[in-house]
Design an enzyme around this catalytic site. Sequence first.
Site, short mmCIF file in Angstrom:
data_model
loop_
_atom_site.label_atom_id
_atom_site.label_comp_id
_atom_site.label_asym_id
_atom_site.label_seq_id
_atom_site.Cartn_x
_atom_site.Cartn_y
_atom_site.Cartn_z
N GLY A 52 0.79 -1.07 -0.04
CA GLY A 52 -0.13 0.11 0.10
C GLY A 52 0.86 1.44 0.00
N GLU A 53 0.55 2.10 0.86
CA GLU A 53 1.43 3.26 0.90
C GLU A 53 2.39 3.22 2.38
OE1 GLU A 53 3.00 5.71 -0.71
OE2 GLU A 53 1.79 4.83 -2.73
N CYS A 84 6.07 -5.45 -0.23
CA CYS A 84 6.14 -4.04 -0.72
C CYS A 84 6.15 -3.15 0.40
CB CYS A 84 5.06 -3.82 -1.60
SG CYS A 84 5.47 -2.74 -2.78
N ARG A 115 13.01 3.30 -1.33
CA ARG A 115 11.55 3.33 -1.73
C ARG A 115 11.35 3.61 -3.02
NH1 ARG A 115 7.42 7.69 0.23
NH2 ARG A 115 5.45 6.63 -0.11
N ARG A 145 5.38 0.02 -8.08
CA ARG A 145 6.07 0.92 -7.43
C ARG A 145 6.96 0.27 -6.36
NH1 ARG A 145 3.01 5.05 -5.06
NH2 ARG A 145 4.54 6.40 -5.22
N HIS A 180 4.53 -8.59 -4.83
CA HIS A 180 3.20 -8.81 -4.44
C HIS A 180 2.66 -10.31 -4.63
CE1 HIS A 180 1.49 -4.78 -3.18
NE2 HIS A 180 2.54 -4.53 -3.97
N GLU A 182 0.49 -12.00 -3.27
CA GLU A 182 -1.18 -12.09 -3.05
C GLU A 182 -2.07 -11.68 -4.21
OE1 GLU A 182 0.76 -9.62 -2.18
OE2 GLU A 182 -0.33 -7.67 -2.38
N1 GLN Z 1 5.51 2.69 -3.28
C1 GLN Z 1 5.03 2.40 -2.09
C2 GLN Z 1 5.60 2.70 -0.86
O1 GLN Z 1 6.60 3.53 -0.79
C3 GLN Z 1 4.79 1.03 -1.97
C4 GLN Z 1 4.18 0.19 -3.00
C5 GLN Z 1 3.34 -0.89 -2.78
O2 GLN Z 1 3.25 -1.35 -1.63
N2 GLN Z 1 2.70 -1.62 -3.76
O3 GLN Z 1 5.20 2.98 0.23
#
Ligand code: GLN
Length: 199
Positions: A52-53, A84, A115, A145, A180, A182
């Site tokens: 996620g973020e 991630c 990151r 990402r 990922h 999942e």
């Molecule tokens: N770019 C996201 C981050 O820096 C991570 C991306 C992801 O979890 N798919 O948090």
Amino acid sequence: MKVGVIAVQGAVSEHIDALTQAMKSEGIKGKAVPVRVLEDLSDIDGLVIPGGESTTIGRLTLSSGLHGRIVELAQGGLPILGTCAGTILLASEGDRQVKDTDTKLLGLLDMQVNRNSYGRQVDSFEAGLQIAELGRAPFKGVFIRAPTIEKVWGKTEVWAKYQNKIVGAKKGNILALTFHPEITEDLRIHQFFLKQIES
Ligand code: GLN
């Protein structure tokens, strides 16, 4: 068996589905549950920190008190799978992009993460990964990402590599992946994680 998935933001339902399917395929009686508040951590046998973020997940787990409890549980041997953004949070050090966001890392793996490491133009891709622990068939790594793991040290070991970059690291009960698993049909990584919980 009860496996929690941190559910404050990110790819939560995908992990719950993959864990549920992997339990079924392994003949394990159990369930995967979302973790939003401290009480949700009280009786779990394993924990997933999803993608996620990392800034958002980091902030919300800190303000809810989950952050501190996750560290305690991990040190007590709770199996944890991070993917991630979850992997960024598991690290002990981040690059400038992590530092600039003031994200408080869990510091559970001796590693440095970068990151958004593949940059903006090629920020998402798929690649066949050879992972020794999963046998010969390549695992489809979906990188969105994604970060990379710049280096590992101490008791943290490289678990997966792609084109000379570390994309998976493991220390004892904790496994961190930059991709990922999942969102693929392949259940091998979730099955591997469940076996760790059982052992
Ligand atoms: N770019 C996201 C981050 O820096 C991570 C991306 C992801 O979890 N798919 O948090």
